[in-house]
Write a protein that holds these residues in place. Structure first.
Motif, PDB file in Angstrom:
ATOM      1  N   GLU A  87      16.718  -2.584  13.368  1.00  0.00           N
ATOM      2  CA  GLU A  87      16.024  -1.786  13.616  1.00  0.00           C
ATOM      3  C   GLU A  87      14.633  -1.284  12.418  1.00  0.00           C
ATOM      4  OE1 GLU A  87      16.428   2.018  15.982  1.00  0.00           O
ATOM      5  OE2 GLU A  87      18.012   1.986  15.419  1.00  0.00           O
ATOM      6  N   LYS A  88      15.509  -1.254  11.213  1.00  0.00           N
ATOM      7  CA  LYS A  88      15.070  -1.222   9.669  1.00  0.00           C
ATOM      8  C   LYS A  88      13.442  -2.430   9.573  1.00  0.00           C
ATOM      9  CE  LYS A  88      15.087  -0.064   4.633  1.00  0.00           C
ATOM     10  NZ  LYS A  88      15.410   0.671   3.799  1.00  0.00           N
ATOM     11  N   GLU A  89      14.543  -3.648  10.063  1.00  0.00           N
ATOM     12  CA  GLU A  89      13.780  -4.677   9.449  1.00  0.00           C
ATOM     13  C   GLU A  89      12.260  -4.785  10.756  1.00  0.00           C
ATOM     14  OE1 GLU A  89      15.712  -8.612   8.132  1.00  0.00           O
ATOM     15  OE2 GLU A  89      16.775  -7.562  10.167  1.00  0.00           O
ATOM     16  N   CYS A  90      13.027  -4.611  11.571  1.00  0.00           N
ATOM     17  CA  CYS A  90      11.907  -4.540  12.855  1.00  0.00           C
ATOM     18  C   CYS A  90      10.166  -3.356  13.087  1.00  0.00           C
ATOM     19  CB  CYS A  90      12.729  -3.520  14.832  1.00  0.00           C
ATOM     20  SG  CYS A  90      13.420  -5.333  15.268  1.00  0.00           S
ATOM     21  N   LEU A  91      11.160  -2.278  12.742  1.00  0.00           N
ATOM     22  CA  LEU A  91      10.343  -1.021  12.117  1.00  0.00           C
ATOM     23  C   LEU A  91       9.140  -2.347  10.804  1.00  0.00           C
ATOM     24  CD1 LEU A  91       8.955   1.891  12.442  1.00  0.00           C
ATOM     25  CD2 LEU A  91      10.539   2.278  10.576  1.00  0.00           C
ATOM     26  N   GLY A  92       9.729  -2.843   9.313  1.00  0.00           N
ATOM     27  CA  GLY A  92       8.464  -3.408   8.990  1.00  0.00           C
ATOM     28  C   GLY A  92       7.829  -4.165   9.070  1.00  0.00           C
ATOM     29  N   SER A  93       8.221  -5.482  10.045  1.00  0.00           N
ATOM     30  CA  SER A  93       7.781  -5.709  11.307  1.00  0.00           C
ATOM     31  C   SER A  93       7.016  -5.662  11.179  1.00  0.00           C
ATOM     32  CB  SER A  93       8.234  -7.117  11.485  1.00  0.00           C
ATOM     33  OG  SER A  93       7.497  -7.979  12.222  1.00  0.00           O
ATOM     34  N   VAL A  94       6.610  -4.644  12.371  1.00  0.00           N
ATOM     35  CA  VAL A  94       5.326  -4.242  13.371  1.00  0.00           C
ATOM     36  C   VAL A  94       4.365  -3.553  12.160  1.00  0.00           C
ATOM     37  CG1 VAL A  94       4.946  -1.780  14.531  1.00  0.00           C
ATOM     38  CG2 VAL A  94       6.671  -3.490  14.839  1.00  0.00           C
ATOM     39  N   PHE A  95       4.912  -2.760  10.702  1.00  0.00           N
ATOM     40  CA  PHE A  95       3.729  -2.155   9.903  1.00  0.00           C
ATOM     41  C   PHE A  95       3.752  -3.295   9.311  1.00  0.00           C
ATOM     42  CE2 PHE A  95       7.067   1.693   8.751  1.00  0.00           C
ATOM     43  CZ  PHE A  95       7.056   2.312   9.989  1.00  0.00           C
ATOM     44  N   TRP A  96       3.784  -4.480   9.071  1.00  0.00           N
ATOM     45  CA  TRP A  96       3.179  -5.604   9.027  1.00  0.00           C
ATOM     46  C   TRP A  96       1.966  -5.751   9.289  1.00  0.00           C
ATOM     47  CZ3 TRP A  96       3.371  -5.729   3.577  1.00  0.00           C
ATOM     48  CH2 TRP A  96       3.793  -5.223   2.943  1.00  0.00           C
ATOM     49  N   LYS A  97       2.021  -6.152  10.964  1.00  0.00           N
ATOM     50  CA  LYS A  97       1.723  -6.038  11.799  1.00  0.00           C
ATOM     51  C   LYS A  97       0.297  -5.575  11.480  1.00  0.00           C
ATOM     52  CE  LYS A  97       4.110  -9.157  14.814  1.00  0.00           C
ATOM     53  NZ  LYS A  97       5.223  -9.602  13.723  1.00  0.00           N
ATOM     54  N   MET A  98       0.601  -4.203  11.979  1.00  0.00           N
ATOM     55  CA  MET A  98      -0.553  -3.244  11.826  1.00  0.00           C
ATOM     56  C   MET A  98      -1.274  -3.740  10.749  1.00  0.00           C
ATOM     57  SD  MET A  98       1.484   0.276  13.981  1.00  0.00           S
ATOM     58  CE  MET A  98       1.698  -0.178  15.490  1.00  0.00           C
ATOM     59  N   ILE A  99      -0.033  -2.959   9.526  1.00  0.00           N
ATOM     60  CA  ILE A  99      -1.861  -3.170   8.936  1.00  0.00           C
ATOM     61  C   ILE A  99      -2.659  -4.278   9.233  1.00  0.00           C
ATOM     62  CG2 ILE A  99      -1.453  -4.020   5.468  1.00  0.00           C
ATOM     63  CD1 ILE A  99       1.036  -2.405   6.313  1.00  0.00           C
ATOM     64  N   GLY A 100      -2.199  -6.012   9.451  1.00  0.00           N
ATOM     65  CA  GLY A 100      -2.814  -6.417   9.228  1.00  0.00           C
ATOM     66  C   GLY A 100      -4.259  -6.090  10.466  1.00  0.00           C
ATOM     67  N   LEU A 101      -3.910  -5.775  11.499  1.00  0.00           N
ATOM     68  CA  LEU A 101      -4.693  -5.569  12.738  1.00  0.00           C
ATOM     69  C   LEU A 101      -5.426  -4.472  12.087  1.00  0.00           C
ATOM     70  CD1 LEU A 101      -2.768  -4.878  15.999  1.00  0.00           C
ATOM     71  CD2 LEU A 101      -4.486  -6.930  15.251  1.00  0.00           C
ATOM     72  N   ARG A 102      -5.451  -3.279  11.242  1.00  0.00           N
ATOM     73  CA  ARG A 102      -6.512  -2.619  10.290  1.00  0.00           C
ATOM     74  C   ARG A 102      -7.602  -3.041   9.418  1.00  0.00           C
ATOM     75  NH1 ARG A 102      -8.456   0.612  12.879  1.00  0.00           N
ATOM     76  NH2 ARG A 102      -9.633   1.044  11.036  1.00  0.00           N
ATOM     77  N   PHE A 103      -6.385  -3.663   8.410  1.00  0.00           N
ATOM     78  CA  PHE A 103      -7.672  -4.882   7.933  1.00  0.00           C
ATOM     79  C   PHE A 103      -8.773  -5.315   8.578  1.00  0.00           C
ATOM     80  CE2 PHE A 103      -8.040  -9.285   5.510  1.00  0.00           C
ATOM     81  CZ  PHE A 103      -8.359  -9.289   3.981  1.00  0.00           C
ATOM     82  N   LEU A 104      -8.149  -6.528   9.572  1.00  0.00           N
ATOM     83  CA  LEU A 104      -9.668  -7.193  10.411  1.00  0.00           C
ATOM     84  C   LEU A 104     -10.361  -5.641  10.269  1.00  0.00           C
ATOM     85  CD1 LEU A 104      -7.803  -8.562  13.105  1.00  0.00           C
ATOM     86  CD2 LEU A 104      -8.340  -9.570  11.433  1.00  0.00           C
ATOM     87  N   THR A 105     -10.153  -4.730  10.878  1.00  0.00           N
ATOM     88  CA  THR A 105     -11.404  -3.585  10.741  1.00  0.00           C
ATOM     89  C   THR A 105     -12.054  -3.594   9.539  1.00  0.00           C
ATOM     90  OG1 THR A 105      -9.866  -1.924  11.014  1.00  0.00           O
ATOM     91  CG2 THR A 105     -10.313  -3.193  13.220  1.00  0.00           C
ATOM     92  N   ASN A 106     -10.975  -3.149   8.416  1.00  0.00           N
ATOM     93  CA  ASN A 106     -11.502  -2.917   7.085  1.00  0.00           C
ATOM     94  C   ASN A 106     -12.197  -3.957   6.460  1.00  0.00           C
ATOM     95  OD1 ASN A 106     -10.345  -0.443   8.107  1.00  0.00           O
ATOM     96  ND2 ASN A 106      -8.468  -0.645   7.222  1.00  0.00           N
ATOM     97  N   VAL A 107     -11.547  -4.992   6.327  1.00  0.00           N
ATOM     98  CA  VAL A 107     -11.951  -6.037   5.209  1.00  0.00           C
ATOM     99  C   VAL A 107     -13.791  -6.364   6.172  1.00  0.00           C
ATOM    100  CG1 VAL A 107     -11.673  -7.828   6.552  1.00  0.00           C
ATOM    101  CG2 VAL A 107     -12.105  -8.435   3.892  1.00  0.00           C
TER     102      VAL A 107
END
Length: 487
Positions: A297-317
């Motif tokens: 579960e922890k790895e799943c949560l971490g992987s989703v967090f990285w993906k969400m950070i990536g999506l937010r990076f698209l808008t923020n950059v």
């Protein structure tokens, strides 16, 4: 010679009567057989309904997915035969049936056909919940995200052009620009180093802090485990930053919203995620597993967090490269960090990497807010931007309230839409279904749950006898009743 024709008319009428009686008997026999077949078909259909009603109860109650209970499978044929016998052979009417043994074959199980069986049932269940306006909304969000992914290429080109321009200035001997840069304040710490140090700790600790995180193992039976590792960003290297930006662009290139929308809605309705308030035993981050496919579960949560950070990076950059104030501040900070070595090409490179780091830091803060149940605006502006260069090293900033934005569940939906391997979503659903049901039924196996099967039985109906006499067509008529049953 005169023939004696007395009695010939009587014999003719007698023969005519016998022929007429035979025709009547044949008609009665035909009606008898026709009605008998109808009664047999009705009894068999009743038996099929009885067997079909023995579905796996826990699967139906928890997920509204229906399949034959494996515990009933061994006695299904005998039970079907007994139901028919009770309806036909033990009735007190003139129909005399004989029922042979029933056979069950051609089983199709829930895990067969590469997940298409489960996909079909989900589409049938959710087809009335796929609202047209909701579908249109998410199509627009998907298109916006794809455009933002394309904008990253524009940002990379802008970075390259500014660095090439600075390099050209150096070659032309623009001493004035260099001397001004050298006169800038020196000795300031580079906030990128503190940010990268935090990123190396992993996304879970970065986002969740001291909050408790579930770390149960997930039994992967049908899905494919994702063993890939996420590498934290190095904002000191232009080459490494470009490589990471290319990976972020790939996240936004998902397709197939219309055909997969029922499964996405089903996932959000029947599976649990981090921000769900409802208490649940067992696996807590189920939707996160559907997206990432990690074995814990922890790895799943971490992987989703990285993906969400990536999506937010698209808008923020995209925002920071449109904001002149951020550009000017980054250039001044780059010059002050480099000090006497701050020649134009190096300052331009450092400025671009600082802007990327600032956008990434803002993205981390955004995901923190999402994980706390708050909403984040899809596109940022000056009023909603939170991170400053001074808070980048420790990722500290003042959170700004949002009137309307996207939630954690909304971003989960966006990640489900963008999922490349659509089949894995269904296999991972099977993993979760099996693991959750086994908490109640320890020996439950989804690959033993049949969703379709063929059942057949041989039936025989004795012919009518008229005063002990039978018609010259045999004593009985037999046929084979055969049907395919599907859930």
């Amino acid at each position: 010679m005169i023939r004696d024709e007395q009695g010939s008319m009587t014999a003719f009428l007698a023969m005519l009567f016998l022929v007429f009686l035979l025709l009547i008997s044949i008609c009665v026999e035909g009606i008898y057989l026709y009605v008998g077949r109808g009664k047999a078909a009705g009894a068999c259909m009743s038996g099929l309904s009885h067997t079909r009603g023995n579905y796996q109860r826990e699967l139906g109650e928890m997920y509204h997915i229906y399949a034959l209970d494996p515990r009933y499978r061994e006695k299904m044929a005998k039970d079907f035969q007994a139901t028919i016998k009770e309806s036909l052979t033990e009735s007190r009417d003139s129909f005399k049936f004989q029922a042979g043994g029933a056979e069950v074959s051609n089983f199709i199980h829930m895990t067969d056909q590469q997940g298409e069986v489960l996909k079909y049932q989900i589409r049938q269940l959710m087809k009335y919940e796929s609202a047209v306006d909701m579908l249109a909304f998410w199509k627009s969000k998907l298109n916006e995200t794809k455009k933002l992914g394309e904008n990253v290429s524009g940002v990379q080109n802008q970075m390259e052009k500014s660095e090439m321009k600075a390099e050209q200035q150096k070659k032309e001997g623009n001493k004035e620009s260099e001397s001004k840069e050298n006169e800038s304040e020196t000795g300031r710490k580079d906030p990128r180093k503190g940010l990268m140090s935090l990123l190396r700790e992993g996304s879970v600790s970065l986002i969740m802090g001291s909050r408790k995180v579930s770390d149960q193992n997930i039994s992967i039976v049908y899905g494919k485990a994702d063993t890939s590792k996420v590498k934290s960003w190095n904002f000191m290297s232009r080459k490494e930053t470009d490589r990471q930006m290319e990976k972020v662009k790939k996240i936004s290139s998902g397709t197939g919203l219309s055909t997969e929308f029922p499964a996405i809605l089903y996932s959000l309705k029947y599976f649990h995620c981090l921000t769900n308030q409802e208490k649940k035993e067992g696996i807590q981050y189920e939707i996160e597993y559907l997206i990432s496919g990690k074995s814990s579960e922890k790895e799943c949560l971490g992987s989703v967090f990285w993906k969400m950070i990536g999506l937010r990076f698209l808008t923020n950059v995209s925002y920071v490269y449109r904001d002149p104030a951020k550009q000017k501040e980054a250039a001044a900070l780059a010059a002050s960090i480099l000090g006497i070595t701050g020649i134009a090409p190096l300052v331009s490179l450092a400025k671009n990497l600082l802007l990327a780091a600032l956008a990434y830091g803002e993205s981390v803060v955004d995901v923190r807010n999402l994980a706390e149940g708050k909403e984040v605006p899809f596109l940022k502006d000056a009023a909603t931007w939170q991170m400053s260069f001074s808070g980048l090293a420790a990722l500290t900033c003042k959170t700004k309230p949002v009137q309307q934005g996207m939630s954690y569940e909304d971003y989960l939906m966006l990640l489900l839409i963008m999922q490349k391997d659509k089949k894995q979503r269904y296999f991972r659903m099977m993993d979760l279904m099996e693991q959750n049901i086994r908490r109640q039924v320890p020996d439950f196996r989804l690959n033993q749950c049949a969703v379709s099967y063929r059942i057949s039985v041989n039936l025989r109906l004795n012919h009518l006898s008229f005063g002990g006499l039978g018609l010259p067509f045999g004593n009985s008529t037999g046929w084979k009743f055969q049907r395919t049953i599907s859930y």
